[in-house]
Design a protein around this motif. Structure first.
Motif, PDB file in Angstrom:
ATOM      1  N   GLY A 295     108.153  42.212  43.821  1.00  0.00           N
ATOM      2  CA  GLY A 295     109.186  42.210  42.807  1.00  0.00           C
ATOM      3  C   GLY A 295     110.585  41.982  43.346  1.00  0.00           C
ATOM      4  O   GLY A 295     111.536  41.980  42.594  1.00  0.00           O
ATOM      5  N   ALA A 296     110.721  41.770  44.644  1.00  0.00           N
ATOM      6  CA  ALA A 296     112.054  41.600  45.232  1.00  0.00           C
ATOM      7  C   ALA A 296     112.658  40.270  44.828  1.00  0.00           C
ATOM      8  O   ALA A 296     111.970  39.272  44.708  1.00  0.00           O
ATOM      9  CB  ALA A 296     111.962  41.703  46.745  1.00  0.00           C
ATOM     10  N   GLY A 297     113.958  40.240  44.618  1.00  0.00           N
ATOM     11  CA  GLY A 297     114.658  38.987  44.331  1.00  0.00           C
ATOM     12  C   GLY A 297     114.532  38.587  42.884  1.00  0.00           C
ATOM     13  O   GLY A 297     113.961  39.277  42.054  1.00  0.00           O
TER      14      GLY A 297
ATOM     15  N   GLU B  43      97.557  47.199  40.690  1.00  0.00           N
ATOM     16  CA  GLU B  43      98.818  46.794  40.088  1.00  0.00           C
ATOM     17  C   GLU B  43      99.446  45.720  40.971  1.00  0.00           C
ATOM     18  O   GLU B  43      99.556  45.898  42.178  1.00  0.00           O
ATOM     19  CB  GLU B  43      99.773  47.986  40.004  1.00  0.00           C
ATOM     20  N   ILE B  44      99.854  44.619  40.348  1.00  0.00           N
ATOM     21  CA  ILE B  44     100.532  43.544  41.057  1.00  0.00           C
ATOM     22  C   ILE B  44     101.836  43.273  40.315  1.00  0.00           C
ATOM     23  O   ILE B  44     101.821  43.086  39.099  1.00  0.00           O
ATOM     24  CB  ILE B  44      99.668  42.267  41.095  1.00  0.00           C
ATOM     25  N   HIS B  45     102.955  43.265  41.044  1.00  0.00           N
ATOM     26  CA  HIS B  45     104.275  43.026  40.449  1.00  0.00           C
ATOM     27  C   HIS B  45     104.798  41.660  40.859  1.00  0.00           C
ATOM     28  O   HIS B  45     104.781  41.318  42.036  1.00  0.00           O
ATOM     29  CB  HIS B  45     105.276  44.094  40.901  1.00  0.00           C
ATOM     30  N   VAL B  46     105.283  40.897  39.878  1.00  0.00           N
ATOM     31  CA  VAL B  46     105.954  39.624  40.128  1.00  0.00           C
ATOM     32  C   VAL B  46     107.141  39.520  39.176  1.00  0.00           C
ATOM     33  O   VAL B  46     107.256  40.295  38.233  1.00  0.00           O
ATOM     34  CB  VAL B  46     105.007  38.407  39.937  1.00  0.00           C
ATOM     35  N   LYS B  47     108.011  38.574  39.440  1.00  0.00           N
ATOM     36  CA  LYS B  47     109.166  38.331  38.575  1.00  0.00           C
ATOM     37  C   LYS B  47     108.840  37.216  37.582  1.00  0.00           C
ATOM     38  O   LYS B  47     108.084  36.291  37.899  1.00  0.00           O
ATOM     39  CB  LYS B  47     110.387  37.916  39.400  1.00  0.00           C
TER      40      LYS B  47
ATOM     41  N   ALA C 161     104.313  32.773  36.066  1.00  0.00           N
ATOM     42  CA  ALA C 161     104.409  34.051  35.363  1.00  0.00           C
ATOM     43  C   ALA C 161     105.562  33.971  34.355  1.00  0.00           C
ATOM     44  O   ALA C 161     106.659  34.446  34.593  1.00  0.00           O
ATOM     45  CB  ALA C 161     104.628  35.182  36.357  1.00  0.00           C
ATOM     46  N   ASP C 162     105.295  33.340  33.224  1.00  0.00           N
ATOM     47  CA  ASP C 162     106.355  33.080  32.249  1.00  0.00           C
ATOM     48  C   ASP C 162     106.363  34.074  31.089  1.00  0.00           C
ATOM     49  O   ASP C 162     107.183  33.957  30.188  1.00  0.00           O
ATOM     50  CB  ASP C 162     106.243  31.651  31.726  1.00  0.00           C
ATOM     51  N   LYS C 163     105.467  35.068  31.111  1.00  0.00           N
ATOM     52  CA  LYS C 163     105.413  36.070  30.037  1.00  0.00           C
ATOM     53  C   LYS C 163     105.650  37.449  30.639  1.00  0.00           C
ATOM     54  O   LYS C 163     104.862  37.903  31.455  1.00  0.00           O
ATOM     55  CB  LYS C 163     104.045  36.057  29.366  1.00  0.00           C
ATOM     56  N   THR C 164     106.734  38.109  30.244  1.00  0.00           N
ATOM     57  CA  THR C 164     107.001  39.443  30.775  1.00  0.00           C
ATOM     58  C   THR C 164     106.021  40.457  30.194  1.00  0.00           C
ATOM     59  O   THR C 164     105.363  40.213  29.185  1.00  0.00           O
ATOM     60  CB  THR C 164     108.439  39.902  30.457  1.00  0.00           C
TER      61      THR C 164
ATOM     62  N   MET D  50      86.396  47.749  37.509  1.00  0.00           N
ATOM     63  CA  MET D  50      87.141  46.721  38.260  1.00  0.00           C
ATOM     64  C   MET D  50      88.225  46.141  37.361  1.00  0.00           C
ATOM     65  O   MET D  50      88.082  45.053  36.809  1.00  0.00           O
ATOM     66  CB  MET D  50      86.195  45.639  38.781  1.00  0.00           C
ATOM     67  N   VAL D  51      89.313  46.877  37.232  1.00  0.00           N
ATOM     68  CA  VAL D  51      90.423  46.496  36.367  1.00  0.00           C
ATOM     69  C   VAL D  51      91.753  46.726  37.074  1.00  0.00           C
ATOM     70  O   VAL D  51      91.824  47.458  38.066  1.00  0.00           O
ATOM     71  CB  VAL D  51      90.407  47.284  35.039  1.00  0.00           C
ATOM     72  N   GLY D  52      92.766  46.115  36.554  1.00  0.00           N
ATOM     73  CA  GLY D  52      94.121  46.313  37.052  1.00  0.00           C
ATOM     74  C   GLY D  52      95.084  45.640  36.101  1.00  0.00           C
ATOM     75  O   GLY D  52      94.704  45.164  35.032  1.00  0.00           O
ATOM     76  N   LYS D  53      96.364  45.592  36.510  1.00  0.00           N
ATOM     77  CA  LYS D  53      97.335  44.914  35.657  1.00  0.00           C
ATOM     78  C   LYS D  53      98.354  44.161  36.495  1.00  0.00           C
ATOM     79  O   LYS D  53      98.793  44.623  37.543  1.00  0.00           O
ATOM     80  CB  LYS D  53      98.018  45.883  34.705  1.00  0.00           C
ATOM     81  N   LEU D  54      98.680  42.987  36.002  1.00  0.00           N
ATOM     82  CA  LEU D  54      99.754  42.171  36.542  1.00  0.00           C
ATOM     83  C   LEU D  54     100.990  42.540  35.749  1.00  0.00           C
ATOM     84  O   LEU D  54     100.981  42.452  34.506  1.00  0.00           O
ATOM     85  CB  LEU D  54      99.433  40.688  36.400  1.00  0.00           C
ATOM     86  N   ILE D  55     102.047  42.955  36.429  1.00  0.00           N
ATOM     87  CA  ILE D  55     103.281  43.328  35.745  1.00  0.00           C
ATOM     88  C   ILE D  55     104.325  42.266  36.060  1.00  0.00           C
ATOM     89  O   ILE D  55     104.666  42.042  37.216  1.00  0.00           O
ATOM     90  CB  ILE D  55     103.762  44.722  36.186  1.00  0.00           C
ATOM     91  N   VAL D  56     104.792  41.612  35.002  1.00  0.00           N
ATOM     92  CA  VAL D  56     105.821  40.582  35.138  1.00  0.00           C
ATOM     93  C   VAL D  56     107.133  41.175  34.655  1.00  0.00           C
ATOM     94  O   VAL D  56     107.273  41.518  33.496  1.00  0.00           O
ATOM     95  CB  VAL D  56     105.444  39.319  34.328  1.00  0.00           C
TER      96      VAL D  56
END
Length: 144
Positions: free
Chosen positions: A51-53, A74-78, A116-119, A137-143
Protein backbone atom coordinates in the motif's frame (compact mmCIF):
# COMPACT_ATOMS: atom_id res chain seq x y z
CA UNK A 1 -33.62 -53.07 -6.40
CA UNK A 2 -31.64 -56.22 -7.10
CA UNK A 3 -28.22 -56.94 -5.69
CA UNK A 4 -26.75 -56.55 -9.16
CA UNK A 5 -28.12 -52.99 -9.48
CA UNK A 6 -27.02 -52.09 -5.95
CA UNK A 7 -23.51 -53.29 -6.71
CA UNK A 8 -23.42 -51.31 -9.95
CA UNK A 9 -24.70 -48.16 -8.24
CA UNK A 10 -22.21 -48.55 -5.39
CA UNK A 11 -19.36 -49.02 -7.88
CA UNK A 12 -20.43 -45.90 -9.79
CA UNK A 13 -20.48 -43.84 -6.58
CA UNK A 14 -17.02 -45.11 -5.62
CA UNK A 15 -15.61 -44.24 -9.05
CA UNK A 16 -17.08 -40.73 -8.93
CA UNK A 17 -15.71 -40.19 -5.43
CA UNK A 18 -12.26 -41.39 -6.48
CA UNK A 19 -12.29 -39.10 -9.53
CA UNK A 20 -13.30 -36.10 -7.40
CA UNK A 21 -10.59 -36.84 -4.84
CA UNK A 22 -7.95 -37.24 -7.55
CA UNK A 23 -8.84 -33.86 -9.07
CA UNK A 24 -8.63 -32.02 -5.75
CA UNK A 25 -5.82 -31.51 -3.28
CA UNK A 26 -3.63 -34.25 -4.56
CA UNK A 27 -0.14 -33.97 -5.95
CA UNK A 28 0.14 -31.08 -8.36
CA UNK A 29 2.05 -32.23 -11.39
CA UNK A 30 0.89 -29.77 -14.01
CA UNK A 31 3.44 -27.24 -15.19
CA UNK A 32 2.48 -23.98 -16.84
CA UNK A 33 4.43 -20.96 -17.92
CA UNK A 34 1.59 -18.60 -17.02
CA UNK A 35 0.78 -17.74 -20.62
CA UNK A 36 -2.90 -18.54 -20.19
CA UNK A 37 -3.49 -15.57 -17.90
CA UNK A 38 -0.82 -13.19 -19.17
CA UNK A 39 1.67 -11.26 -17.09
CA UNK A 40 4.93 -12.24 -15.47
CA UNK A 41 6.12 -13.11 -12.00
CA UNK A 42 8.25 -10.17 -10.95
CA UNK A 43 8.59 -10.98 -7.25
CA UNK A 44 6.82 -11.61 -3.98
CA UNK A 45 4.77 -9.19 -1.95
CA UNK A 46 3.51 -10.42 1.38
CA UNK A 47 1.30 -7.39 1.87
CA UNK A 48 3.79 -5.49 4.04
CA UNK A 49 4.52 -2.69 1.59
CA UNK A 50 1.87 -3.11 -1.07
CA UNK A 51 0.00 0.00 0.00
CA UNK A 52 2.99 2.35 0.01
CA UNK A 53 2.97 5.31 -2.37
CA UNK A 54 0.28 6.50 -4.73
CA UNK A 55 -1.69 4.38 -7.18
CA UNK A 56 -0.67 3.69 -10.75
CA UNK A 57 2.38 1.59 -9.83
CA UNK A 58 3.10 -2.06 -10.47
CA UNK A 59 2.51 -4.73 -7.83
CA UNK A 60 3.86 -8.27 -8.25
CA UNK A 61 2.32 -10.57 -5.66
CA UNK A 62 2.99 -14.26 -5.13
CA UNK A 63 0.30 -16.20 -3.29
CA UNK A 64 1.36 -19.59 -1.94
CA UNK A 65 -1.28 -22.27 -1.47
CA UNK A 66 -1.01 -25.31 0.76
CA UNK A 67 -3.72 -27.73 1.74
CA UNK A 68 -6.65 -25.58 2.76
CA UNK A 69 -4.98 -22.20 3.21
CA UNK A 70 -3.33 -19.33 1.38
CA UNK A 71 -0.22 -17.74 2.89
CA UNK A 72 -1.94 -14.34 2.61
CA UNK A 73 -5.49 -13.69 3.71
CA UNK A 74 -5.26 -9.96 3.00
CA UNK A 75 -3.54 -8.20 0.11
CA UNK A 76 -3.35 -4.38 -0.04
CA UNK A 77 -2.87 -2.37 -3.24
CA UNK A 78 -3.59 1.20 -4.32
CA UNK A 79 -6.35 2.14 -6.75
CA UNK A 80 -4.86 2.33 -10.23
CA UNK A 81 -2.05 -0.17 -9.56
CA UNK A 82 -1.31 -2.75 -12.23
CA UNK A 83 -1.35 -5.98 -10.21
CA UNK A 84 0.23 -9.27 -11.27
CA UNK A 85 -0.64 -12.24 -9.08
CA UNK A 86 1.23 -15.53 -9.31
CA UNK A 87 -0.18 -18.66 -7.69
CA UNK A 88 2.30 -21.20 -6.31
CA UNK A 89 0.90 -24.55 -5.18
CA UNK A 90 3.22 -25.70 -2.41
CA UNK A 91 0.97 -28.59 -1.38
CA UNK A 92 -2.02 -29.90 -3.29
CA UNK A 93 -3.65 -28.52 -6.40
CA UNK A 94 -5.41 -25.18 -6.06
CA UNK A 95 -6.78 -22.25 -8.00
CA UNK A 96 -7.10 -18.55 -7.20
CA UNK A 97 -9.99 -16.32 -8.22
CA UNK A 98 -10.95 -12.70 -7.63
CA UNK A 99 -14.35 -12.48 -9.36
CA UNK A 100 -14.56 -8.67 -9.07
CA UNK A 101 -11.53 -8.37 -11.38
CA UNK A 102 -12.08 -11.39 -13.62
CA UNK A 103 -9.05 -13.21 -12.19
CA UNK A 104 -9.14 -17.01 -12.28
CA UNK A 105 -5.79 -18.82 -12.09
CA UNK A 106 -6.15 -22.60 -12.30
CA UNK A 107 -2.57 -23.79 -12.63
CA UNK A 108 0.59 -23.90 -10.55
CA UNK A 109 2.83 -20.90 -11.29
CA UNK A 110 0.01 -19.34 -13.31
CA UNK A 111 -0.32 -15.58 -13.36
CA UNK A 112 -3.01 -12.99 -13.92
CA UNK A 113 -2.59 -9.25 -14.42
CA UNK A 114 -5.28 -6.63 -13.89
CA UNK A 115 -5.70 -2.97 -12.97
CA UNK A 116 -7.04 -2.39 -9.46
CA UNK A 117 -9.56 0.23 -10.56
CA UNK A 118 -12.30 -0.50 -7.97
CA UNK A 119 -11.73 0.59 -4.38
CA UNK A 120 -12.91 -1.48 -1.47
CA UNK A 121 -12.65 -5.08 -0.32
CA UNK A 122 -12.76 -7.77 -2.98
CA UNK A 123 -12.96 -11.40 -1.81
CA UNK A 124 -10.77 -14.11 -3.29
CA UNK A 125 -10.84 -17.86 -2.87
CA UNK A 126 -9.59 -21.19 -4.18
CA UNK A 127 -11.29 -21.94 -7.50
CA UNK A 128 -10.55 -25.68 -7.61
CA UNK A 129 -12.52 -27.88 -5.23
CA UNK A 130 -9.64 -29.32 -3.25
CA UNK A 131 -11.13 -31.28 -0.40
CA UNK A 132 -12.77 -30.91 2.99
CA UNK A 133 -11.04 -27.62 3.87
CA UNK A 134 -11.69 -25.94 0.51
CA UNK A 135 -14.16 -23.45 1.99
CA UNK A 136 -11.41 -22.14 4.30
CA UNK A 137 -9.27 -20.96 1.37
CA UNK A 138 -10.45 -17.35 1.31
CA UNK A 139 -9.05 -13.87 1.63
CA UNK A 140 -9.59 -10.33 0.46
CA UNK A 141 -7.89 -7.90 -1.86
CA UNK A 142 -8.15 -4.41 -0.40
CA UNK A 143 -7.88 -1.56 -2.88
CA UNK A 144 -7.23 1.78 -1.14
Amino acid sequence: MTNRWRTAAFTAVLLCTAALAASGCGKSDNANNGANNGGTNAGTNNGANAGAGSGGGNQAITVKATNFKFDQTEIHVKQGDKVTITLVDEAGMHGFTIPDFGVDIKENNGTATFTADKTGEHPYNCSIVCGSGHANMVGKLIVD
